[in-house]
Design a protein around this motif. Structure first.
Motif, PDB file in Angstrom:
ATOM      1  N   VAL A  61       0.848  -1.192   0.000  1.00  0.00           N
ATOM      2  CA  VAL A  61       0.000   0.000   0.000  1.00  0.00           C
ATOM      3  C   VAL A  61       0.888   1.249   0.000  1.00  0.00           C
ATOM      4  O   VAL A  61       1.824   1.361   0.802  1.00  0.00           O
ATOM      5  CB  VAL A  61      -0.928   0.028   1.224  1.00  0.00           C
ATOM      6  CG1 VAL A  61      -1.842   1.252   1.175  1.00  0.00           C
ATOM      7  CG2 VAL A  61      -1.752  -1.255   1.301  1.00  0.00           C
ATOM      8  N   ILE A  62       0.595   2.167  -0.896  1.00  0.00           N
ATOM      9  CA  ILE A  62       1.330   3.428  -0.920  1.00  0.00           C
ATOM     10  C   ILE A  62       0.573   4.463  -0.082  1.00  0.00           C
ATOM     11  O   ILE A  62      -0.653   4.364   0.080  1.00  0.00           O
ATOM     12  CB  ILE A  62       1.511   3.939  -2.362  1.00  0.00           C
ATOM     13  CG1 ILE A  62       0.160   4.223  -3.025  1.00  0.00           C
ATOM     14  CG2 ILE A  62       2.329   2.959  -3.195  1.00  0.00           C
ATOM     15  CD1 ILE A  62       0.259   4.892  -4.389  1.00  0.00           C
ATOM     16  N   PRO A  63       1.270   5.461   0.475  1.00  0.00           N
ATOM     17  CA  PRO A  63       0.592   6.526   1.242  1.00  0.00           C
ATOM     18  C   PRO A  63      -0.123   7.476   0.277  1.00  0.00           C
ATOM     19  O   PRO A  63       0.320   8.596   0.010  1.00  0.00           O
ATOM     20  CB  PRO A  63       1.732   7.200   1.997  1.00  0.00           C
ATOM     21  CG  PRO A  63       2.944   6.936   1.179  1.00  0.00           C
ATOM     22  CD  PRO A  63       2.733   5.602   0.506  1.00  0.00           C
ATOM     23  N   ALA A  64      -1.253   7.021  -0.227  1.00  0.00           N
ATOM     24  CA  ALA A  64      -1.898   7.638  -1.385  1.00  0.00           C
ATOM     25  C   ALA A  64      -2.769   8.839  -1.065  1.00  0.00           C
ATOM     26  O   ALA A  64      -3.296   9.477  -1.971  1.00  0.00           O
ATOM     27  CB  ALA A  64      -2.740   6.588  -2.113  1.00  0.00           C
ATOM     28  N   ARG A  65      -2.951   9.151   0.223  1.00  0.00           N
ATOM     29  CA  ARG A  65      -3.820  10.273   0.578  1.00  0.00           C
ATOM     30  C   ARG A  65      -2.964  11.519   0.823  1.00  0.00           C
ATOM     31  O   ARG A  65      -2.065  11.519   1.667  1.00  0.00           O
ATOM     32  CB  ARG A  65      -4.654   9.932   1.816  1.00  0.00           C
ATOM     33  CG  ARG A  65      -5.729  10.959   2.121  1.00  0.00           C
ATOM     34  CD  ARG A  65      -6.901  10.315   2.836  1.00  0.00           C
ATOM     35  NE  ARG A  65      -7.614   9.395   1.952  1.00  0.00           N
ATOM     36  CZ  ARG A  65      -8.373   8.396   2.374  1.00  0.00           C
ATOM     37  NH1 ARG A  65      -8.514   8.157   3.655  1.00  0.00           N
ATOM     38  NH2 ARG A  65      -8.993   7.609   1.504  1.00  0.00           N
ATOM     39  N   LEU A  66      -3.256  12.567   0.064  1.00  0.00           N
ATOM     40  CA  LEU A  66      -2.471  13.792   0.099  1.00  0.00           C
ATOM     41  C   LEU A  66      -3.357  14.988   0.408  1.00  0.00           C
ATOM     42  O   LEU A  66      -4.487  15.078  -0.077  1.00  0.00           O
ATOM     43  CB  LEU A  66      -1.784  14.022  -1.250  1.00  0.00           C
ATOM     44  CG  LEU A  66      -0.682  13.037  -1.634  1.00  0.00           C
ATOM     45  CD1 LEU A  66      -0.437  13.077  -3.137  1.00  0.00           C
ATOM     46  CD2 LEU A  66       0.594  13.352  -0.868  1.00  0.00           C
ATOM     47  N   SER A  67      -2.815  15.915   1.173  1.00  0.00           N
ATOM     48  CA  SER A  67      -3.506  17.161   1.469  1.00  0.00           C
ATOM     49  C   SER A  67      -2.640  18.305   0.968  1.00  0.00           C
ATOM     50  O   SER A  67      -1.458  18.407   1.328  1.00  0.00           O
ATOM     51  CB  SER A  67      -3.747  17.294   2.972  1.00  0.00           C
ATOM     52  OG  SER A  67      -4.428  18.498   3.263  1.00  0.00           O
ATOM     53  N   GLY A  68      -3.211  19.153   0.112  1.00  0.00           N
ATOM     54  CA  GLY A  68      -2.434  20.240  -0.479  1.00  0.00           C
ATOM     55  C   GLY A  68      -3.238  21.505  -0.651  1.00  0.00           C
ATOM     56  O   GLY A  68      -4.390  21.599  -0.197  1.00  0.00           O
ATOM     57  N   THR A  69      -2.646  22.483  -1.278  1.00  0.00           N
ATOM     58  CA  THR A  69      -3.306  23.764  -1.529  1.00  0.00           C
ATOM     59  C   THR A  69      -3.114  24.165  -2.977  1.00  0.00           C
ATOM     60  O   THR A  69      -2.102  23.843  -3.606  1.00  0.00           O
ATOM     61  CB  THR A  69      -2.753  24.878  -0.624  1.00  0.00           C
ATOM     62  OG1 THR A  69      -1.337  24.982  -0.822  1.00  0.00           O
ATOM     63  CG2 THR A  69      -3.044  24.585   0.840  1.00  0.00           C
ATOM     64  N   ARG A  70      -4.112  24.849  -3.491  1.00  0.00           N
ATOM     65  CA  ARG A  70      -3.963  25.477  -4.802  1.00  0.00           C
ATOM     66  C   ARG A  70      -4.194  26.974  -4.616  1.00  0.00           C
ATOM     67  O   ARG A  70      -5.048  27.399  -3.845  1.00  0.00           O
ATOM     68  CB  ARG A  70      -4.925  24.888  -5.824  1.00  0.00           C
ATOM     69  CG  ARG A  70      -6.393  25.190  -5.583  1.00  0.00           C
ATOM     70  CD  ARG A  70      -6.953  26.139  -6.635  1.00  0.00           C
ATOM     71  NE  ARG A  70      -8.367  26.422  -6.364  1.00  0.00           N
ATOM     72  CZ  ARG A  70      -8.787  27.518  -5.759  1.00  0.00           C
ATOM     73  NH1 ARG A  70      -7.930  28.411  -5.302  1.00  0.00           N
ATOM     74  NH2 ARG A  70     -10.079  27.721  -5.563  1.00  0.00           N
ATOM     75  N   ARG A  71      -3.393  27.763  -5.311  1.00  0.00           N
ATOM     76  CA  ARG A  71      -3.504  29.217  -5.254  1.00  0.00           C
ATOM     77  C   ARG A  71      -3.984  29.732  -6.597  1.00  0.00           C
ATOM     78  O   ARG A  71      -3.602  29.221  -7.646  1.00  0.00           O
ATOM     79  CB  ARG A  71      -2.164  29.862  -4.891  1.00  0.00           C
ATOM     80  CG  ARG A  71      -1.703  29.552  -3.471  1.00  0.00           C
ATOM     81  CD  ARG A  71      -0.411  30.287  -3.137  1.00  0.00           C
ATOM     82  NE  ARG A  71      -0.028  30.107  -1.745  1.00  0.00           N
ATOM     83  CZ  ARG A  71       0.713  29.092  -1.290  1.00  0.00           C
ATOM     84  NH1 ARG A  71       1.129  28.171  -2.150  1.00  0.00           N
ATOM     85  NH2 ARG A  71       1.012  28.979  -0.024  1.00  0.00           N
ATOM     86  N   ARG A  72      -4.828  30.778  -6.547  1.00  0.00           N
ATOM     87  CA  ARG A  72      -5.400  31.323  -7.781  1.00  0.00           C
ATOM     88  C   ARG A  72      -5.468  32.845  -7.649  1.00  0.00           C
ATOM     89  O   ARG A  72      -5.950  33.368  -6.645  1.00  0.00           O
ATOM     90  CB  ARG A  72      -6.793  30.746  -8.015  1.00  0.00           C
ATOM     91  CG  ARG A  72      -7.472  31.247  -9.276  1.00  0.00           C
ATOM     92  CD  ARG A  72      -8.882  30.661  -9.379  1.00  0.00           C
ATOM     93  NE  ARG A  72      -8.861  29.195  -9.392  1.00  0.00           N
ATOM     94  CZ  ARG A  72      -9.925  28.440  -9.157  1.00  0.00           C
ATOM     95  NH1 ARG A  72     -11.083  29.020  -8.837  1.00  0.00           N
ATOM     96  NH2 ARG A  72      -9.845  27.127  -9.202  1.00  0.00           N
ATOM     97  N   ALA A  73      -4.968  33.530  -8.675  1.00  0.00           N
ATOM     98  CA  ALA A  73      -5.032  34.995  -8.712  1.00  0.00           C
ATOM     99  C   ALA A  73      -6.372  35.418  -9.302  1.00  0.00           C
ATOM    100  O   ALA A  73      -6.826  34.881 -10.314  1.00  0.00           O
ATOM    101  CB  ALA A  73      -3.893  35.564  -9.545  1.00  0.00           C
ATOM    102  N   GLY A  74      -7.021  36.370  -8.630  1.00  0.00           N
ATOM    103  CA  GLY A  74      -8.314  36.862  -9.099  1.00  0.00           C
ATOM    104  C   GLY A  74      -8.419  38.360  -8.970  1.00  0.00           C
ATOM    105  O   GLY A  74      -7.446  39.048  -8.611  1.00  0.00           O
ATOM    106  N   ALA A  75      -9.600  38.902  -9.240  1.00  0.00           N
ATOM    107  CA  ALA A  75      -9.816  40.350  -9.203  1.00  0.00           C
ATOM    108  C   ALA A  75      -9.586  40.912  -7.808  1.00  0.00           C
ATOM    109  O   ALA A  75      -9.196  42.078  -7.645  1.00  0.00           O
ATOM    110  CB  ALA A  75     -11.226  40.678  -9.677  1.00  0.00           C
ATOM    111  N   THR A  76      -9.829  40.101  -6.784  1.00  0.00           N
ATOM    112  CA  THR A  76      -9.665  40.569  -5.403  1.00  0.00           C
ATOM    113  C   THR A  76      -8.340  40.132  -4.794  1.00  0.00           C
ATOM    114  O   THR A  76      -8.135  40.231  -3.587  1.00  0.00           O
ATOM    115  CB  THR A  76     -10.818  40.032  -4.534  1.00  0.00           C
ATOM    116  OG1 THR A  76     -10.818  38.597  -4.594  1.00  0.00           O
ATOM    117  CG2 THR A  76     -12.155  40.573  -5.024  1.00  0.00           C
TER     118      THR A  76
END
Length: 350
Positions: A61-76
């Protein structure tokens, strides 16, 4: 056959969230013919004979569960969102198929950063899943995943507690060697080296096969007519050596006993074409339900399964639906622990 034929009421208190310690102290329900005996896994050798062969799934079994972040540039300005990922299997052409929560917040082309230098961009989204391409590969990917990932506990455990460091050991068999599974072959979790040695001294043999268990093993059956259910595919291999060992055991009149439904599904897949075990490699979506003709399997060691699941259908195919109902009624009355971290059964058809 209706889906409701494989349903039963299970008290929530019987769902195990941690395994028995030591592993072999788990309880073992032995159903042989019309008899039911309550025992423990340490007693397994009482029901095995010299010449019997246990078939073991050596997937890791691989440690297949990942927690991450995505960043996005917007008008604000820049916004950040938490993204939870469970890897499923390698995708054709590279990358990984993955379950993503929340999938709707991730756009194609966006990058998710997980830590340990690991990040992935979303190549595409289809059928409720995403294809992710990672920035690392080979040993570098394995090392980063090992640092950033967590063990992918089944939904019924993950809903009750988060995975922790202890699961790195608990949710892995002692003979695991071929990385690729995102769920454990859980009947195998009851073994330790001492039990293996004890069984070997008693004349029991072992054969290793590989089936990379996928998260699809937890997907519910959604059709009332179970014969129309489509199984998920999983990659597996029965080597020439493994096939020869199993064939020799059958020819000598001894029993072949897979440990776990994954090992059973694989060896039966390898016997579909000719009716006898043969070397085999590829993806299997074999669906075993009552009426199935077993070509290789003589008995099965397995845990207790989810209501209305394909695994309930599999054990019913081996033992008979009425017999399985009796077995499960006994297990519930005697408060056996259920599912991946639960107790075990040894099913020997009459």
């Amino acid at each position: 056959m209706k889906l409701s034929d494989f349903d039963f009421d299970l008290p929530e208190r019987l769902i195990a969230t941690r395994p028995a310690r030591p592993r072999t102290s788990a309880r073992l329900l032995v159903a042989e013919g019309d008899a039911i005996t309550d025992a423990t896994v340490t007693d397994l050798g009482r029901w095995l004979r010299p010449g019997d062969r246990l078939v073991l799934n050596d997937t890791r079994v691989i440690p297949a569960r990942l927690s991450g972040t995505r960043r996005r540039a917007g008008a604000t300005g820049e916004t950040e969102a938490r993204i939870e990922v469970t890897l499923l299997d390698p995708a054709p052409g590279g990358g990984w198929r993955a379950m993503v929560k929340p999938l709707k917040k991730l756009r194609e082309g966006e990058v998710v950063r997980f830590g340990a230098g690991l990040e992935a961009h979303c190549v595409s989204k289809e059928d409720g899943q995403a294809i992710l391409a990672f920035n690392l590969e080979g040993e570098a990917f394995d090392a980063a995943l090992n640092e950033a990932g967590a063990m992918p506990l089944p939904p019924y455990i993950a809903a009750r507690r988060a995975a922790d460091a202890q699961d790195r050991e608990d949710y892995q068999t002692v003979w695991a060697r071929n990385a690729g599974a995102v769920a454990a072959p859980t009947a195998s979790l009851h073994f330790d080296e001492a039990l293996l040695a004890k069984l070997a001294d008693a004349g029991v043999s072992f054969t290793h096969v590989t089936l990379h268990v996928g998260a699809g093993t937890f997907l519910p059956v959604k059709v009332e007519d179970v014969t129309t259910h489509k199984m998920h595919a999983e990659w597996g291999e029965v080597s020439a050596t493994a096939a020869a060992e199993i064939a020799a055991t059958k020819a000598a009149g001894h029993r072949v006993i897979p440990v776990g439904t994954t090992a059973l599904r694989l060896i039966e897949s390898a016997a579909r074409e000719s009716g006898q075990i043969a070397p085999w490699r590829g993806e299997t979506d074999i669906f075993i339900y009552p009426g199935f003709a077993f070509r290789v399997t003589d008995a099965l060691m397995t845990n207790f399964h989810l209501p209305r699941s394909t695994l309930m259908m599999l054990v019913s195919a081996l033992m008979g639906q009425a017999r399985v109902r009796t077995i499960y009624e006994h297990a519930i009355a005697e408060e056996y622990r259920f599912f991946s971290y639960g107790d075990a059964s040894l099913l020997i058809p009459g």
